[in-house]
Write a protein that holds these residues in place. Structure first.
Motif, mmCIF file in Angstrom:
data_model
loop_
_atom_site.group_PDB
_atom_site.id
_atom_site.type_symbol
_atom_site.label_atom_id
_atom_site.label_comp_id
_atom_site.label_asym_id
_atom_site.label_seq_id
_atom_site.Cartn_x
_atom_site.Cartn_y
_atom_site.Cartn_z
ATOM 1 N N LEU A 48 5.985 -5.653 -3.782
ATOM 2 C CA LEU A 48 6.168 -4.231 -3.516
ATOM 3 C C LEU A 48 5.382 -3.429 -4.539
ATOM 4 N N PHE A 49 4.579 -2.509 -4.029
ATOM 5 C CA PHE A 49 3.737 -1.668 -4.871
ATOM 6 C C PHE A 49 4.094 -0.215 -4.596
ATOM 7 N N ALA A 50 4.708 0.444 -5.567
ATOM 8 C CA ALA A 50 5.129 1.833 -5.404
ATOM 9 C C ALA A 50 4.204 2.745 -6.200
ATOM 10 N N GLN A 51 3.916 3.878 -5.590
ATOM 11 C CA GLN A 51 3.135 4.910 -6.263
ATOM 12 C C GLN A 51 3.674 6.253 -5.788
ATOM 13 N N GLY A 52 4.309 6.962 -6.702
ATOM 14 C CA GLY A 52 4.934 8.219 -6.330
ATOM 15 C C GLY A 52 6.048 7.973 -5.341
ATOM 16 N N ASP A 53 6.018 8.693 -4.228
ATOM 17 C CA ASP A 53 7.081 8.542 -3.235
ATOM 18 C C ASP A 53 6.683 7.627 -2.078
ATOM 19 N N GLN A 54 5.658 6.809 -2.304
ATOM 20 C CA GLN A 54 5.219 5.855 -1.290
ATOM 21 C C GLN A 54 5.228 4.442 -1.861
ATOM 22 N N ALA A 55 5.440 3.484 -0.984
ATOM 23 C CA ALA A 55 5.407 2.079 -1.402
ATOM 24 C C ALA A 55 4.806 1.240 -0.283
ATOM 25 N N GLN A 56 4.081 0.238 -0.700
ATOM 26 C CA GLN A 56 3.509 -0.716 0.250
ATOM 27 C C GLN A 56 4.039 -2.096 -0.095
ATOM 28 N N PHE A 57 4.508 -2.817 0.924
ATOM 29 C CA PHE A 57 4.822 -4.214 0.677
ATOM 30 C C PHE A 57 3.665 -5.045 1.205
ATOM 31 N N ARG A 58 3.351 -6.086 0.447
ATOM 32 C CA ARG A 58 2.172 -6.897 0.742
ATOM 33 C C ARG A 58 2.485 -8.368 0.524
ATOM 34 N N LYS A 59 1.657 -9.182 1.140
ATOM 35 C CA LYS A 59 1.693 -10.640 0.925
ATOM 36 C C LYS A 59 3.077 -11.225 1.164
ATOM 37 N N PHE A 60 3.648 -10.884 2.294
ATOM 38 C CA PHE A 60 4.964 -11.360 2.716
ATOM 39 C C PHE A 60 4.765 -12.738 3.339
ATOM 40 N N ALA A 61 5.406 -13.751 2.781
ATOM 41 C CA ALA A 61 5.199 -15.122 3.247
ATOM 42 C C ALA A 61 6.487 -15.931 3.143
ATOM 43 N N THR A 62 6.712 -16.762 4.157
ATOM 44 C CA THR A 62 7.859 -17.676 4.186
ATOM 45 C C THR A 62 7.341 -19.064 4.527
ATOM 46 N N LEU A 63 7.843 -20.064 3.832
ATOM 47 C CA LEU A 63 7.445 -21.442 4.121
ATOM 48 C C LEU A 63 7.560 -21.721 5.618
ATOM 49 N N ALA A 64 6.588 -22.384 6.182
ATOM 50 C CA ALA A 64 6.573 -22.672 7.629
ATOM 51 C C ALA A 64 7.836 -23.414 8.062
#
Length: 138
Positions: free
Chosen positions: A53-69
């Motif tokens: 999770l990358f937050a900047q001010g009042d916005q956030a982006q979630f990235r690189k979401f991964a679950t074992l196959a």
């Protein structure tokens, strides 16, 4: 099962294994990984799902979401994503977004994210930007 903050290096291992095993290890690293908060879902001692999770001010982006196959379709990813969205809400985020692989749009819609109409391709994969906005009332 438990969810907790993890080091970026722990996230890297699972990212590489799940998302881009055919690429060099450094491919899964983000330049701003040091600025993100990384979360992992553990089943016992095993890390089975990660998201950053990358937050900047009042916005956030979630990235690189991964679950074992081997652990997909068991609800682990859903639990982790719900947790992270909750963390963003508690931090006062007004908009949370992600770059979703096109074949995963329906999954993210379950969490209230909607396609913005912006799309792109990267490394042979097609993505759509999805977001969830929160209104503040005075």
């Amino acid at each position: 099962m438990n969810i907790r903050r993890i080091d970026k290096e722990q996230a890297w291992l699972l990212r590489h294994l799940v998302m881009w095993p055919e690429k060099e290890f450094d491919f899964i690293k983000l330049d701003d990984d040091g600025l993100g908060k990384h979360y992992g879902l553990f089943e016992g001692d095993e890390l089975v799902s990660v998201v950053s999770l990358f937050a900047q001010g009042d916005q956030a982006q979630f990235r690189k979401f991964a679950t074992l196959a081997t652990e997909q379709n068991k609800g682990y990813g859903s639990r982790l994503l719900s947790y992270v969205i909750g963390e963003a809400e508690r931090a006062g985020v007004k908009r949370i977004y992600c770059n979703a692989r096109v074949n995963k749009v329906a999954f993210y819609e379950k969490f209230g994210l909607r396609a913005t109409g912006s799309a792109f391709s990267k490394s042979g994969k097609d993505y759509v930007i999805m977001e969830r906005c929160y209104l503040s009332f005075i």
